[in-house]
Design a protein around this motif. Structure first.
Motif, PDB file in Angstrom:
ATOM      1  N   ILE A   1     -14.651   3.046   7.397  1.00  0.00           N
ATOM      2  CA  ILE A   1     -13.179   2.602   6.253  1.00  0.00           C
ATOM      3  C   ILE A   1     -12.331   0.996   6.488  1.00  0.00           C
ATOM      4  O   ILE A   1     -12.376   0.967   7.406  1.00  0.00           O
ATOM      5  CB  ILE A   1     -12.331   3.809   7.669  1.00  0.00           C
ATOM      6  CG1 ILE A   1     -13.533   5.435   6.939  1.00  0.00           C
ATOM      7  CG2 ILE A   1     -10.502   3.982   6.931  1.00  0.00           C
ATOM      8  CD1 ILE A   1     -12.606   6.536   7.913  1.00  0.00           C
ATOM      9  N   GLU A   2     -11.986   0.980   5.892  1.00  0.00           N
ATOM     10  CA  GLU A   2     -11.066  -0.391   5.835  1.00  0.00           C
ATOM     11  C   GLU A   2     -10.070  -0.217   5.401  1.00  0.00           C
ATOM     12  O   GLU A   2      -9.476   0.527   4.932  1.00  0.00           O
ATOM     13  CB  GLU A   2     -11.895  -1.380   4.813  1.00  0.00           C
ATOM     14  CG  GLU A   2     -13.705  -2.026   4.783  1.00  0.00           C
ATOM     15  CD  GLU A   2     -13.990  -2.681   5.639  1.00  0.00           C
ATOM     16  OE1 GLU A   2     -12.775  -3.307   6.191  1.00  0.00           O
ATOM     17  OE2 GLU A   2     -14.808  -1.981   6.320  1.00  0.00           O
TER      18      GLU A   2
ATOM     19  N   SER B   1      -2.684   2.192  13.625  1.00  0.00           N
ATOM     20  CA  SER B   1      -1.841   3.216  11.580  1.00  0.00           C
ATOM     21  C   SER B   1      -1.126   3.301  11.447  1.00  0.00           C
ATOM     22  O   SER B   1      -0.629   3.629  10.427  1.00  0.00           O
ATOM     23  CB  SER B   1      -2.765   4.797  12.471  1.00  0.00           C
ATOM     24  OG  SER B   1      -1.475   4.870  13.770  1.00  0.00           O
ATOM     25  N   GLU B   2       0.203   2.947  12.650  1.00  0.00           N
ATOM     26  CA  GLU B   2       1.388   2.659  11.776  1.00  0.00           C
ATOM     27  C   GLU B   2       2.218   2.073  10.579  1.00  0.00           C
ATOM     28  O   GLU B   2       2.685   1.271  11.187  1.00  0.00           O
ATOM     29  CB  GLU B   2       2.857   3.965  13.356  1.00  0.00           C
ATOM     30  CG  GLU B   2       2.051   2.360  14.393  1.00  0.00           C
ATOM     31  CD  GLU B   2       1.758   2.187  15.883  1.00  0.00           C
ATOM     32  OE1 GLU B   2       0.587   2.604  15.035  1.00  0.00           O
ATOM     33  OE2 GLU B   2       1.838   2.463  16.519  1.00  0.00           O
ATOM     34  N   PHE B   3       1.270   0.833  11.222  1.00  0.00           N
ATOM     35  CA  PHE B   3       1.037  -0.131  10.358  1.00  0.00           C
ATOM     36  C   PHE B   3       0.024  -0.692   9.860  1.00  0.00           C
ATOM     37  O   PHE B   3       0.384  -1.850   9.151  1.00  0.00           O
ATOM     38  CB  PHE B   3       1.397  -1.826  11.235  1.00  0.00           C
ATOM     39  CG  PHE B   3       2.212  -1.252  12.543  1.00  0.00           C
ATOM     40  CD1 PHE B   3       4.447  -1.474  12.052  1.00  0.00           C
ATOM     41  CD2 PHE B   3       1.940  -1.262  13.798  1.00  0.00           C
ATOM     42  CE1 PHE B   3       4.407  -1.287  13.370  1.00  0.00           C
ATOM     43  CE2 PHE B   3       3.130  -0.926  14.997  1.00  0.00           C
ATOM     44  CZ  PHE B   3       4.542  -1.088  14.458  1.00  0.00           C
ATOM     45  N   SER B   4      -0.629   0.198   9.240  1.00  0.00           N
ATOM     46  CA  SER B   4      -2.089  -0.044   8.264  1.00  0.00           C
ATOM     47  C   SER B   4      -1.921   0.889   6.880  1.00  0.00           C
ATOM     48  O   SER B   4      -1.269   2.032   7.461  1.00  0.00           O
ATOM     49  CB  SER B   4      -3.047  -0.363   9.067  1.00  0.00           C
ATOM     50  OG  SER B   4      -3.239   1.034   9.893  1.00  0.00           O
ATOM     51  N   LYS B   5      -2.695   0.784   6.349  1.00  0.00           N
ATOM     52  CA  LYS B   5      -3.252   1.478   4.996  1.00  0.00           C
ATOM     53  C   LYS B   5      -4.800   2.011   5.114  1.00  0.00           C
ATOM     54  O   LYS B   5      -5.393   1.106   5.159  1.00  0.00           O
ATOM     55  CB  LYS B   5      -2.337   1.523   3.953  1.00  0.00           C
ATOM     56  CG  LYS B   5      -2.317   0.076   3.244  1.00  0.00           C
ATOM     57  CD  LYS B   5      -1.818   0.309   2.163  1.00  0.00           C
ATOM     58  CE  LYS B   5      -1.670  -1.044   1.569  1.00  0.00           C
ATOM     59  NZ  LYS B   5      -1.373  -1.355   0.838  1.00  0.00           N
ATOM     60  N   VAL B   6      -4.885   3.087   4.680  1.00  0.00           N
ATOM     61  CA  VAL B   6      -6.756   3.021   4.060  1.00  0.00           C
ATOM     62  C   VAL B   6      -7.216   1.908   3.052  1.00  0.00           C
ATOM     63  O   VAL B   6      -6.009   2.765   1.523  1.00  0.00           O
ATOM     64  CB  VAL B   6      -7.101   3.923   4.732  1.00  0.00           C
ATOM     65  CG1 VAL B   6      -8.959   3.839   3.999  1.00  0.00           C
ATOM     66  CG2 VAL B   6      -7.293   4.721   5.849  1.00  0.00           C
ATOM     67  N   VAL B   7      -7.546   1.192   2.631  1.00  0.00           N
ATOM     68  CA  VAL B   7      -7.487   0.853   1.160  1.00  0.00           C
ATOM     69  C   VAL B   7      -9.031   0.696   0.496  1.00  0.00           C
ATOM     70  O   VAL B   7      -9.415   0.518  -0.326  1.00  0.00           O
ATOM     71  CB  VAL B   7      -7.334  -1.064   1.276  1.00  0.00           C
ATOM     72  CG1 VAL B   7      -6.214  -0.997   1.306  1.00  0.00           C
ATOM     73  CG2 VAL B   7      -7.850  -1.809   2.238  1.00  0.00           C
ATOM     74  N   CYS B   8     -10.315   1.375   2.093  1.00  0.00           N
ATOM     75  CA  CYS B   8     -11.367   1.320   0.752  1.00  0.00           C
ATOM     76  C   CYS B   8     -12.291   2.394   2.326  1.00  0.00           C
ATOM     77  O   CYS B   8     -11.956   2.192   3.464  1.00  0.00           O
ATOM     78  CB  CYS B   8     -12.116   0.075   0.938  1.00  0.00           C
ATOM     79  SG  CYS B   8     -13.718   0.153   0.630  1.00  0.00           S
ATOM     80  N   ILE B   9     -12.857   3.462   1.257  1.00  0.00           N
ATOM     81  CA  ILE B   9     -13.584   4.305   2.553  1.00  0.00           C
ATOM     82  C   ILE B   9     -15.154   4.457   1.670  1.00  0.00           C
ATOM     83  O   ILE B   9     -15.574   4.718   0.257  1.00  0.00           O
ATOM     84  CB  ILE B   9     -13.228   5.698   2.822  1.00  0.00           C
ATOM     85  CG1 ILE B   9     -11.799   6.022   2.848  1.00  0.00           C
ATOM     86  CG2 ILE B   9     -14.207   6.528   3.187  1.00  0.00           C
ATOM     87  CD1 ILE B   9     -11.113   7.478   3.150  1.00  0.00           C
TER      88      ILE B   9
ATOM     89  N   SER C   1     -18.433   3.638  -2.741  1.00  0.00           N
ATOM     90  CA  SER C   1     -16.671   3.714  -2.306  1.00  0.00           C
ATOM     91  C   SER C   1     -15.619   4.171  -3.359  1.00  0.00           C
ATOM     92  O   SER C   1     -16.355   4.490  -3.844  1.00  0.00           O
ATOM     93  CB  SER C   1     -17.124   1.158  -2.127  1.00  0.00           C
ATOM     94  OG  SER C   1     -17.616   1.595  -0.977  1.00  0.00           O
ATOM     95  N   PHE C   2     -15.046   4.016  -2.500  1.00  0.00           N
ATOM     96  CA  PHE C   2     -13.270   4.694  -2.836  1.00  0.00           C
ATOM     97  C   PHE C   2     -12.127   3.626  -1.836  1.00  0.00           C
ATOM     98  O   PHE C   2     -12.497   3.484  -1.095  1.00  0.00           O
ATOM     99  CB  PHE C   2     -13.488   6.106  -2.106  1.00  0.00           C
ATOM    100  CG  PHE C   2     -14.155   7.460  -2.380  1.00  0.00           C
ATOM    101  CD1 PHE C   2     -14.066   7.645  -3.944  1.00  0.00           C
ATOM    102  CD2 PHE C   2     -14.978   7.212  -1.286  1.00  0.00           C
ATOM    103  CE1 PHE C   2     -15.412   9.377  -3.869  1.00  0.00           C
ATOM    104  CE2 PHE C   2     -16.513   8.273  -1.270  1.00  0.00           C
ATOM    105  CZ  PHE C   2     -16.762   9.583  -2.621  1.00  0.00           C
ATOM    106  N   THR C   3     -10.922   3.349  -3.316  1.00  0.00           N
ATOM    107  CA  THR C   3     -10.777   2.062  -2.970  1.00  0.00           C
ATOM    108  C   THR C   3      -9.829   2.282  -3.890  1.00  0.00           C
ATOM    109  O   THR C   3      -9.320   3.114  -4.872  1.00  0.00           O
ATOM    110  CB  THR C   3     -10.886   1.065  -3.396  1.00  0.00           C
ATOM    111  OG1 THR C   3     -11.771   1.086  -5.160  1.00  0.00           O
ATOM    112  CG2 THR C   3     -12.697   0.357  -3.118  1.00  0.00           C
ATOM    113  N   GLU C   4      -8.230   1.940  -3.257  1.00  0.00           N
ATOM    114  CA  GLU C   4      -7.204   2.575  -3.508  1.00  0.00           C
ATOM    115  C   GLU C   4      -6.277   0.903  -3.198  1.00  0.00           C
ATOM    116  O   GLU C   4      -6.356   0.939  -2.122  1.00  0.00           O
ATOM    117  CB  GLU C   4      -6.444   3.480  -3.875  1.00  0.00           C
ATOM    118  CG  GLU C   4      -5.625   3.780  -4.577  1.00  0.00           C
ATOM    119  CD  GLU C   4      -5.473   3.876  -5.898  1.00  0.00           C
ATOM    120  OE1 GLU C   4      -5.095   3.357  -6.630  1.00  0.00           O
ATOM    121  OE2 GLU C   4      -6.586   4.186  -6.338  1.00  0.00           O
ATOM    122  N   HIS C   5      -5.415   0.914  -4.074  1.00  0.00           N
ATOM    123  CA  HIS C   5      -4.331   0.156  -3.207  1.00  0.00           C
ATOM    124  C   HIS C   5      -3.364   0.377  -2.670  1.00  0.00           C
ATOM    125  O   HIS C   5      -2.815  -0.007  -1.289  1.00  0.00           O
ATOM    126  CB  HIS C   5      -3.507  -0.966  -4.857  1.00  0.00           C
ATOM    127  CG  HIS C   5      -2.741  -1.835  -3.774  1.00  0.00           C
ATOM    128  ND1 HIS C   5      -3.022  -2.821  -3.185  1.00  0.00           N
ATOM    129  CD2 HIS C   5      -0.951  -2.503  -4.096  1.00  0.00           C
ATOM    130  CE1 HIS C   5      -1.900  -3.632  -2.833  1.00  0.00           C
ATOM    131  NE2 HIS C   5      -0.389  -3.035  -3.385  1.00  0.00           N
TER     132      HIS C   5
END
Length: 91
Positions: free
Chosen positions: A12-13, A61-69, A87-91
């Motif tokens: 998880i990125e 976690s409170e300052f980030s978002k998942v961009v790729c799994i 891979s699953f990506t999204e902005h």
């Protein structure tokens, strides 16, 4: 080696939810400043909260978002092993 077929690899990125400290709301800036008191910079031991945000915000976690799994598994094919990835990506 057949036990390798039973392993699912997951990565998880994450990335900061905003590009820089000044883009945070005032309340989140205060929250980050409190957290930054306990963090150490890998480059500058006297780093400001803004500098620490650029360096470390993506792992909180409170300052980030998942961009790729990404997920992967090993598959036995043609007398060898192949790595199957998705891979699953999204902005």
């Amino acid at each position: 080696m057949h036990y390798l077929k039973q392993i699912l690899f997951i990565d998880i990125e994450t990335a900061p939810v905003v590009p820089e400290f000044n883009s945070l709301s005032e309340a989140m800036q205060v929250h980050w400043a409190k957290k930054a008191q306990y963090l150490k910079s890998s480059t500058d031991p006297d780093a400001s909260p803004a500098m620490l945000f650029e360096e470390k915000a993506g792992i909180f976690s409170e300052f980030s978002k998942v961009v790729c799994i990404s997920i992967g598994r090993l598959v036995e094919k043609d007398n060898g092993w192949k790595l199957g990835l998705k891979s699953f990506t999204e902005h």
